[in-house]
Design an enzyme around this catalytic site. Structure first.
Site, PDB file in Angstrom:
ATOM      1  N   HIS A  22      26.422  35.963  90.313  1.00 51.33           N
ATOM      2  CA  HIS A  22      26.637  36.816  91.491  1.00 51.33           C
ATOM      3  C   HIS A  22      26.296  38.270  91.198  1.00 51.33           C
ATOM      4  O   HIS A  22      26.223  38.697  90.049  1.00 51.33           O
ATOM      5  CB  HIS A  22      28.082  36.708  92.008  1.00 51.33           C
ATOM      6  CG  HIS A  22      29.169  37.140  91.084  1.00 51.33           C
ATOM      7  ND1 HIS A  22      29.794  36.268  90.199  1.00 51.33           N
ATOM      8  CD2 HIS A  22      29.746  38.347  90.878  1.00 51.33           C
ATOM      9  CE1 HIS A  22      30.729  36.928  89.531  1.00 51.33           C
ATOM     10  NE2 HIS A  22      30.713  38.182  89.918  1.00 51.33           N
ATOM     11  N   HIS A  36      28.568  45.283  89.578  1.00 52.88           N
ATOM     12  CA  HIS A  36      28.183  44.545  88.363  1.00 52.88           C
ATOM     13  C   HIS A  36      27.312  43.350  88.725  1.00 52.88           C
ATOM     14  O   HIS A  36      27.225  42.958  89.890  1.00 52.88           O
ATOM     15  CB  HIS A  36      29.403  44.095  87.547  1.00 52.88           C
ATOM     16  CG  HIS A  36      30.306  43.110  88.210  1.00 52.88           C
ATOM     17  ND1 HIS A  36      31.408  43.486  88.966  1.00 52.88           N
ATOM     18  CD2 HIS A  36      30.283  41.749  88.240  1.00 52.88           C
ATOM     19  CE1 HIS A  36      32.014  42.400  89.417  1.00 52.88           C
ATOM     20  NE2 HIS A  36      31.364  41.335  88.992  1.00 52.88           N
ATOM     21  N   GLU A  72      28.973  41.117  83.710  1.00 51.93           N
ATOM     22  CA  GLU A  72      30.015  40.089  83.581  1.00 51.93           C
ATOM     23  C   GLU A  72      29.335  38.815  83.098  1.00 51.93           C
ATOM     24  O   GLU A  72      28.237  38.468  83.579  1.00 51.93           O
ATOM     25  CB  GLU A  72      30.682  39.846  84.932  1.00 51.93           C
ATOM     26  CG  GLU A  72      31.739  38.749  84.925  1.00 51.93           C
ATOM     27  CD  GLU A  72      32.365  38.508  86.293  1.00 51.93           C
ATOM     28  OE1 GLU A  72      31.902  39.088  87.291  1.00 51.93           O
ATOM     29  OE2 GLU A  72      33.331  37.730  86.355  1.00 51.93           O
TER      30      GLU A  72
HETATM   31  C1  LIG Z   1      38.145  38.179  90.020  1.00 54.13           C
HETATM   32  C2  LIG Z   1      37.255  38.527  88.918  1.00 54.13           C
HETATM   33  C3  LIG Z   1      35.889  38.866  89.443  1.00 54.13           C
HETATM   34  C4  LIG Z   1      34.896  37.773  89.041  1.00 54.13           C
HETATM   35  O1  LIG Z   1      35.343  36.802  88.387  1.00 54.13           O
HETATM   36  O2  LIG Z   1      33.721  37.878  89.415  1.00 54.13           O
HETATM   37  C5  LIG Z   1      35.393  40.221  88.968  1.00 54.13           C
HETATM   38  O3  LIG Z   1      34.222  40.476  88.884  1.00 54.13           O
HETATM   39  S1  LIG Z   1      36.611  41.387  88.607  1.00 54.13           S
HETATM   40  C6  LIG Z   1      35.651  42.949  88.655  1.00 54.13           C
HETATM   41  C7  LIG Z   1      36.527  44.129  88.331  1.00 54.13           C
HETATM   42  N1  LIG Z   1      36.849  44.141  86.919  1.00 54.13           N
HETATM   43  C8  LIG Z   1      36.133  44.887  86.058  1.00 54.13           C
HETATM   44  O4  LIG Z   1      35.218  45.602  86.420  1.00 54.13           O
HETATM   45  C9  LIG Z   1      36.547  44.786  84.599  1.00 54.13           C
HETATM   46  C10 LIG Z   1      35.568  45.493  83.686  1.00 54.13           C
HETATM   47  N2  LIG Z   1      35.480  46.910  84.025  1.00 54.13           N
HETATM   48  C11 LIG Z   1      36.073  47.866  83.234  1.00 54.13           C
HETATM   49  O5  LIG Z   1      36.682  47.589  82.214  1.00 54.13           O
HETATM   50  C12 LIG Z   1      35.917  49.300  83.703  1.00 54.13           C
HETATM   51  O6  LIG Z   1      35.579  49.316  85.073  1.00 54.13           O
HETATM   52  C13 LIG Z   1      34.810  50.077  82.922  1.00 54.13           C
HETATM   53  C14 LIG Z   1      35.196  50.159  81.443  1.00 54.13           C
HETATM   54  C15 LIG Z   1      33.462  49.436  83.083  1.00 54.13           C
HETATM   55  C16 LIG Z   1      34.733  51.474  83.490  1.00 54.13           C
HETATM   56  O7  LIG Z   1      36.045  51.986  83.468  1.00 54.13           O
HETATM   57  P1  LIG Z   1      36.335  53.414  84.130  1.00 54.13           P
HETATM   58  O8  LIG Z   1      35.654  53.486  85.456  1.00 54.13           O
HETATM   59  O9  LIG Z   1      37.774  53.683  84.099  1.00 54.13           O
HETATM   60  O10 LIG Z   1      35.666  54.330  83.044  1.00 54.13           O
HETATM   61  P2  LIG Z   1      34.855  55.607  83.287  1.00 54.13           P
HETATM   62  O11 LIG Z   1      34.998  56.113  84.665  1.00 54.13           O
HETATM   63  O12 LIG Z   1      35.194  56.513  82.141  1.00 54.13           O
HETATM   64  O13 LIG Z   1      33.360  55.074  83.088  1.00 54.13           O
HETATM   65  C17 LIG Z   1      32.756  55.127  81.816  1.00 54.13           C
HETATM   66  C18 LIG Z   1      31.271  55.302  82.095  1.00 54.13           C
HETATM   67  O14 LIG Z   1      30.802  54.064  82.666  1.00 54.13           O
HETATM   68  C19 LIG Z   1      30.284  54.321  83.964  1.00 54.13           C
HETATM   69  N3  LIG Z   1      30.669  53.188  84.788  1.00 54.13           N
HETATM   70  C20 LIG Z   1      31.913  52.817  85.149  1.00 54.13           C
HETATM   71  N4  LIG Z   1      31.857  51.700  85.923  1.00 54.13           N
HETATM   72  C21 LIG Z   1      30.550  51.396  86.046  1.00 54.13           C
HETATM   73  C22 LIG Z   1      29.820  50.366  86.714  1.00 54.13           C
HETATM   74  N5  LIG Z   1      30.465  49.435  87.442  1.00 54.13           N
HETATM   75  N6  LIG Z   1      28.479  50.332  86.628  1.00 54.13           N
HETATM   76  C23 LIG Z   1      27.829  51.282  85.897  1.00 54.13           C
HETATM   77  N7  LIG Z   1      28.421  52.301  85.220  1.00 54.13           N
HETATM   78  C24 LIG Z   1      29.780  52.333  85.314  1.00 54.13           C
HETATM   79  C25 LIG Z   1      30.916  55.611  84.440  1.00 54.13           C
HETATM   80  O15 LIG Z   1      30.104  56.219  85.388  1.00 54.13           O
HETATM   81  C26 LIG Z   1      30.989  56.371  83.139  1.00 54.13           C
HETATM   82  O16 LIG Z   1      29.717  56.881  82.854  1.00 54.13           O
HETATM   83  P3  LIG Z   1      29.572  58.420  82.405  1.00 54.13           P
HETATM   84  O17 LIG Z   1      28.094  58.651  82.318  1.00 54.13           O
HETATM   85  O18 LIG Z   1      30.304  58.505  81.088  1.00 54.13           O
HETATM   86  O19 LIG Z   1      30.253  59.225  83.491  1.00 54.13           O
HETATM   87 CO   LIG Z   2      32.392  39.443  89.291  1.00 54.38          CO
END
Ligand SMILES: CC[C@H](C(=O)O)C(=O)SCCNC(=O)CCNC(=O)[C@H](O)C(C)(C)COP(=O)(O)OP(=O)(O)OC[C@H]1O[C@@H](n2cnc3c(N)ncnc32)[C@H](O)[C@@H]1OP(=O)(O)O
Ligand SMILES: [Co+2]
Length: 134
Positions: free
Chosen positions: A7, A79, A130
């Site tokens: 997805h 993602h 993912e």
């Molecule tokens: C029911 C489950 C379902 C499935 O099974 O399909 C799901 O998909 S659940 C989806 C939701 N869960 C998750 O996303 C878990 C994994 N994600 C994480 O652990 C965090 O979101 C993380 C670590 C990716 C980012 O955390 P956070 O936003 O708190 O950190 P920062 O803001 O400091 O970001 C660090 C850096 O990464 C960039 N960033 C954040 N999110 C994304 C993204 N989705 N795509 C691309 N880049 C991302 C953010 O802009 C920061 O970049 P920087 O240049 O340092 O500013």
């Molecule tokens: Co997902």
């Protein structure tokens, strides 16, 4: 290592409105909104002939998509999810290659009842990945 594209996820500020828009404007069939409390999101799935779209809404104060939506208030692609034959072998291989596996590195059960892991977006061309056990 990579199998099918399972997805593409889109984080949205209002999941009911987004699902309605996909239905009314794009003619999509949408699943009901489901709470995924262990992941801090609500999900709606849109089945396509070759993959799925996952709409993601915030669920709870600790939702992992909240800061993403703060930066992208209209929403955005959050993602991509690839299937892998063996998620533990994939994890171990990725770690050996220096990729960051998010969380404690243990797969958790995702929206399809299968183990999932996430890889840090900064290690993969700015894209949150993912992995889902096929
Ligand atoms: C029911 C489950 C379902 C499935 O099974 O399909 C799901 O998909 S659940 C989806 C939701 N869960 C998750 O996303 C878990 C994994 N994600 C994480 O652990 C965090 O979101 C993380 C670590 C990716 C980012 O955390 P956070 O936003 O708190 O950190 P920062 O803001 O400091 O970001 C660090 C850096 O990464 C960039 N960033 C954040 N999110 C994304 C993204 N989705 N795509 C691309 N880049 C991302 C953010 O802009 C920061 O970049 P920087 O240049 O340092 O500013
Ligand atoms: Co997902």
């Amino acid at each position: 290592m990579l199998g099918r594209l399972n997805h593409v996820a889109i984080a949205v500020p209002d999941i009911e409105a987004a699902a309605r828009h996909y239905r009314d404007v794009l003619g999509a069939r949408t699943s009901p909104v489901e709470d995924q409390p262990e992941h801090g999101v609500q999900t709606v799935f849109i089945e396509l002939p070759n993959t799925k779209i996952e709409l993601l809404g915030v669920l709870g104060d600790a939702s992992p998509i909240r800061s993403f939506l703060d930066k992208n208030p209209s929403g955005g692609i959050h993602h991509v999810c690839y299937e892998v034959e063996d998620i533990l072998a994939a994890r171990d291989r990725l770690r050996q290659q220096g990729a960051r596996v998010l969380g404690d590195g243990e797969p958790r059960i995702g929206a399809h009842g299968k183990p999932v892991l996430f890889l840090h977006p900064k290690d993969f061309q700015g894209t949150l990945i993912e992995l889902e056990q096929a």
